[in-house]
Structures are given as structure tokens and as C-alpha cells.
Design a protein around this motif. Structure first.
Motif, PDB file in Angstrom:
ATOM      1  N   ILE A 168       9.639 -13.384   1.986  1.00 13.83           N
ATOM      2  CA  ILE A 168       9.680 -12.678   0.711  1.00 13.83           C
ATOM      3  C   ILE A 168      10.771 -13.286  -0.162  1.00 13.83           C
ATOM      4  CG2 ILE A 168      10.015 -10.457  -0.444  1.00 13.83           C
ATOM      5  CD1 ILE A 168       9.115  -9.103   2.155  1.00 13.83           C
ATOM      6  N   GLY A 169      10.370 -13.875  -1.290  1.00 13.44           N
ATOM      7  CA  GLY A 169      11.347 -14.500  -2.171  1.00 13.44           C
ATOM      8  C   GLY A 169      11.853 -13.574  -3.252  1.00 13.44           C
ATOM      9  N   ALA A 170      11.030 -12.598  -3.624  1.00  8.09           N
ATOM     10  CA  ALA A 170      11.400 -11.628  -4.657  1.00  8.09           C
ATOM     11  C   ALA A 170      10.411 -10.476  -4.602  1.00  8.09           C
ATOM     12  CB  ALA A 170      11.400 -12.268  -6.039  1.00  8.09           C
ATOM     13  N   SER A 171      10.761  -9.364  -5.237  1.00 10.78           N
ATOM     14  CA  SER A 171       9.857  -8.211  -5.277  1.00 10.78           C
ATOM     15  C   SER A 171      10.030  -7.464  -6.588  1.00 10.78           C
ATOM     16  CB  SER A 171      10.096  -7.273  -4.089  1.00 10.78           C
ATOM     17  OG  SER A 171      11.438  -6.825  -4.053  1.00 10.78           O
ATOM     18  N   LYS A 210      13.883  -7.726  -7.853  1.00  7.84           N
ATOM     19  CA  LYS A 210      14.914  -7.838  -6.819  1.00  7.84           C
ATOM     20  C   LYS A 210      14.724  -9.113  -6.010  1.00  7.84           C
ATOM     21  CE  LYS A 210      15.447  -2.817  -6.471  1.00  7.84           C
ATOM     22  NZ  LYS A 210      15.508  -1.647  -5.568  1.00  7.84           N
ATOM     23  N   ASP A 211      15.830  -9.593  -5.422  1.00  5.31           N
ATOM     24  CA  ASP A 211      15.763 -10.803  -4.614  1.00  5.31           C
ATOM     25  C   ASP A 211      15.302 -10.475  -3.196  1.00  5.31           C
ATOM     26  OD1 ASP A 211      17.950  -9.767  -3.244  1.00  5.31           O
ATOM     27  OD2 ASP A 211      19.386 -11.216  -4.073  1.00  5.31           O
ATOM     28  N   GLU A 212      15.377 -11.462  -2.319  1.00  2.00           N
ATOM     29  CA  GLU A 212      14.888 -11.282  -0.947  1.00  2.00           C
ATOM     30  C   GLU A 212      15.656 -10.221  -0.173  1.00  2.00           C
ATOM     31  OE1 GLU A 212      17.500 -15.009   0.869  1.00  2.00           O
ATOM     32  OE2 GLU A 212      15.346 -15.209   0.526  1.00  2.00           O
ATOM     33  N   ASN A 213      16.881  -9.908  -0.615  1.00  2.00           N
ATOM     34  CA  ASN A 213      17.702  -8.900   0.053  1.00  2.00           C
ATOM     35  C   ASN A 213      17.667  -7.553  -0.670  1.00  2.00           C
ATOM     36  OD1 ASN A 213      18.710 -10.734   2.097  1.00  2.00           O
ATOM     37  ND2 ASN A 213      19.971 -11.651   0.477  1.00  2.00           N
ATOM     38  N   GLU A 214      16.689  -7.379  -1.578  1.00  2.00           N
ATOM     39  CA  GLU A 214      16.518  -6.141  -2.335  1.00  2.00           C
ATOM     40  C   GLU A 214      17.689  -5.887  -3.290  1.00  2.00           C
ATOM     41  OE1 GLU A 214      13.906  -3.658  -2.148  1.00  2.00           O
ATOM     42  OE2 GLU A 214      12.792  -5.206  -1.114  1.00  2.00           O
ATOM     43  N   LEU A 242       0.821  -1.204   0.000  1.00  2.00           N
ATOM     44  CA  LEU A 242       0.000   0.000   0.000  1.00  2.00           C
ATOM     45  C   LEU A 242       0.858   1.258   0.000  1.00  2.00           C
ATOM     46  CD1 LEU A 242      -2.711  -1.051   2.614  1.00  2.00           C
ATOM     47  CD2 LEU A 242      -3.013  -0.887   0.133  1.00  2.00           C
ATOM     48  N   LEU A 243       0.396   2.275  -0.720  1.00  2.00           N
ATOM     49  CA  LEU A 243       1.027   3.595  -0.749  1.00  2.00           C
ATOM     50  C   LEU A 243       2.464   3.554  -1.269  1.00  2.00           C
ATOM     51  CD1 LEU A 243      -0.249   4.980   2.692  1.00  2.00           C
ATOM     52  CD2 LEU A 243      -1.316   5.181   0.435  1.00  2.00           C
ATOM     53  N   SER A 244       2.791   2.543  -2.076  1.00  2.00           N
ATOM     54  CA  SER A 244       4.128   2.457  -2.658  1.00  2.00           C
ATOM     55  C   SER A 244       4.164   3.214  -3.976  1.00  2.00           C
ATOM     56  CB  SER A 244       4.509   0.989  -2.896  1.00  2.00           C
ATOM     57  OG  SER A 244       5.693   0.899  -3.648  1.00  2.00           O
ATOM     58  N   LEU A 245       5.023   4.231  -4.078  1.00  2.00           N
ATOM     59  CA  LEU A 245       5.134   5.008  -5.306  1.00  2.00           C
ATOM     60  C   LEU A 245       5.647   4.157  -6.453  1.00  2.00           C
ATOM     61  CD1 LEU A 245       6.632   8.364  -3.953  1.00  2.00           C
ATOM     62  CD2 LEU A 245       4.267   7.896  -4.615  1.00  2.00           C
ATOM     63  N   ARG A 246       6.403   3.128  -6.144  1.00  2.00           N
ATOM     64  CA  ARG A 246       6.969   2.250  -7.164  1.00  2.00           C
ATOM     65  C   ARG A 246       6.098   1.024  -7.423  1.00  2.00           C
ATOM     66  NH1 ARG A 246      12.130   3.498  -8.634  1.00  2.00           N
ATOM     67  NH2 ARG A 246      13.219   5.045  -7.357  1.00  2.00           N
ATOM     68  N   ALA A 247       4.870   1.034  -6.911  1.00  2.51           N
ATOM     69  CA  ALA A 247       3.928  -0.068  -7.129  1.00  2.51           C
ATOM     70  C   ALA A 247       4.566  -1.412  -6.776  1.00  2.51           C
ATOM     71  CB  ALA A 247       3.443  -0.076  -8.574  1.00  2.51           C
ATOM     72  N   LYS A 248       5.200  -1.466  -5.619  1.00  4.77           N
ATOM     73  CA  LYS A 248       5.946  -2.656  -5.210  1.00  4.77           C
ATOM     74  C   LYS A 248       5.009  -3.842  -4.990  1.00  4.77           C
ATOM     75  CE  LYS A 248       9.154  -4.328  -1.665  1.00  4.77           C
ATOM     76  NZ  LYS A 248       9.884  -3.974  -0.418  1.00  4.77           N
ATOM     77  N   ILE A 249       5.366  -4.974  -5.604  1.00  9.97           N
ATOM     78  CA  ILE A 249       4.644  -6.234  -5.418  1.00  9.97           C
ATOM     79  C   ILE A 249       5.624  -7.275  -4.902  1.00  9.97           C
ATOM     80  CG2 ILE A 249       3.336  -8.081  -6.541  1.00  9.97           C
ATOM     81  CD1 ILE A 249       2.389  -6.057  -8.582  1.00  9.97           C
TER      82      ILE A 249
END
Length: 227
Positions: free
Chosen positions: A99-102, A117-121, A83-90
């Protein structure tokens, strides 16, 4: 309640005793019920190479969140839009919440662009649309150095895709097929009643990195169907 399963080819729902899918004609595996197993979560991880079929159900009016199933109707992970992510993060989550990826949308870009990105961003791939054609869209997934990892060649209106290694659609390089199973809602109703998108993924290359594959499919959906 009628027992149902997902067709392993196109993801459409079918009755448990149905021999062939009414949507694509593929043979339906017997003895597995999605209704009976709807509360069952698999112990096999979301990105495990044993998965050869995925069904992604993006709910909540294409917001970017929803469950991910295997071909037997077992939930093996989920998509979660921040929510409220400017980069539309999923985020792509395992069933235990890991979290395996984003996926992150690039704010300043001429063409629709996303970072995977991976689990460590840490950046592992970049996504970009290469052709502006609505009828035959084409997308590329590149490594951080700009080398093409996968290319997705779309069919009519971008409802179906074939994903290949590298930049050429050679038969021996086919990695996976994507089918949008609820396409006719988009065609006939213009998205008015489209409160979810459903995709079926059939994997041909068992060695493919599932993080890259799932991330690629979700970003294609974001560009084509979630605008």
C-alpha cells in the motif's frame, strides 16, 4: 485478436499500426501492443518519477477499484476500494500488494472532503472542492497545515482538468492534464451503461509527487462521477 495500445495523450484505444489517435489526433507510438502485454507487469513502481503517462480504469460500476497502466499497456498498480468502509477508503497498491497511499472520505463535512494518507496512515494532504459550478469545477489539494499544493481547473462538465502548482493557473506552473476518455457514456446515457471510468493522465512536471497526483485524480472522480 487485434493488437491495441492506449493513446499516450488521451488514453483511448488504438490499433498497434495506427499512426494517429482517432479520438484526439495525437501521434501513436509504434511497436507496443497492450493485448500482447496485458499479462505483463512492470518492475517500475507505481509512483516512480519515470512515469509520464498513466491510464486509470475504475471498474465494477464506479465502485473505486481497478488497474492502473502506463502508456505501453503495462499494469503498474491498482486501486482497491475497501468493503464496508464508512469513509469509502481506497488504497493505491503496488503490483506486489504494498500500500503506497490511501484515500479517506471525511464523514462530517459541508463540502466533499477527502484525506490522503501515506503507507503508515499519516496525513499528507487534504482535498476539497472549492466551487459548486458543474460546468467549470475547481478543486484544491492542501498540505496538513492548509497550504495549497495543487489546484485543478476543470473544463466543460469536469471531463478534462489541468493541474497547477499552488492556486494560480499560470502556464509555467502546469503539472499535469487529465482526460476522461469515456465521457460520452455519461452525456448520452446518463451513466446507465457506465460500469467503469477511464482516465488518462499526462505528467508535465517530472518532479511531482505521484502519490499526490494519483490521489488527487481519484478524489476528483469520486466527487464528480461516482455520486
Amino acid at each position: 485478436m487485434t493488437d491495441q495500445i492506449h493513446c499516450p495523450q488521451c488514453g483511448a484505444l488504438a490499433k498497434h499500426d495506427q499512426k494517429f489517435c482517432e479520438s484526439c489526433g495525437s501521434e501513436i507510438p509504434q511497436g507496443i501492443s497492450i493485448e500482447k502485454k496485458q499479462d505483463y507487469t512492470s518492475n517500475v513502481g507505481l509512483f516512480d518519477p519515470s512515469h509520464l503517462n498513466y491510464v486509470l480504469q475504475e471498474k465494477y460500476w464506479d465502485f473505486g477499484s481497478g488497474p492502473i497502466y502506463d502508456e505501453g499497456g503495462n499494469q503498474i498498480g491498482k486501486m482497491k476500494r475497501k468493503l464496508l468502509s464508512l469513509r469509502a477508503k481506497i488504497e493505491l497498491l503496488e503490483m506486489n500488494g504494498h500500500i503506497g497511499a490511501s484515500i479517506h472520505r471525511k464523514i462530517v463535512a459541508i463540502k466533499p472532503s477527502y484525506d490522503l494518507k501515506d503507507e503508515n496512515e499519516v496525513l499528507i494532504a487534504r482535498f476539497q472542492k472549492t466551487l459548486l459550478s458543474v460546468f467549470r469545477p475547481k478543486f484544491e489539494l492542501k498540505d496538513p497545515n492548509g497550504n495549497i499544493i495543487f489546484t485543478a481547473f476543470g473544463k466543460f462538465m469536469g471531463f478534462d482538468f489541468e493541474i497547477y502548482k499552488g492556486s494560480d493557473n499560470l502556464k509555467q506552473n502546469l503539472i499535469a492534464e487529465i482526460h476522461k476518455t469515456d465521457r460520452w457514456k455519461d452525456v448520452f446515457f446518463g451513466g446507465i451503461i457506465d460500469f467503469k471510468d477511464t482516465y488518462a493522465i499526462r505528467v508535465h512536471d517530472k518532479s511531482v509527487d505521484r502519490r499526490l497526483l494519483l490521489g488527487f485524480v481519484i478524489t476528483i472522480d469520486n466527487v464528480l462521477h461516482d455520486q
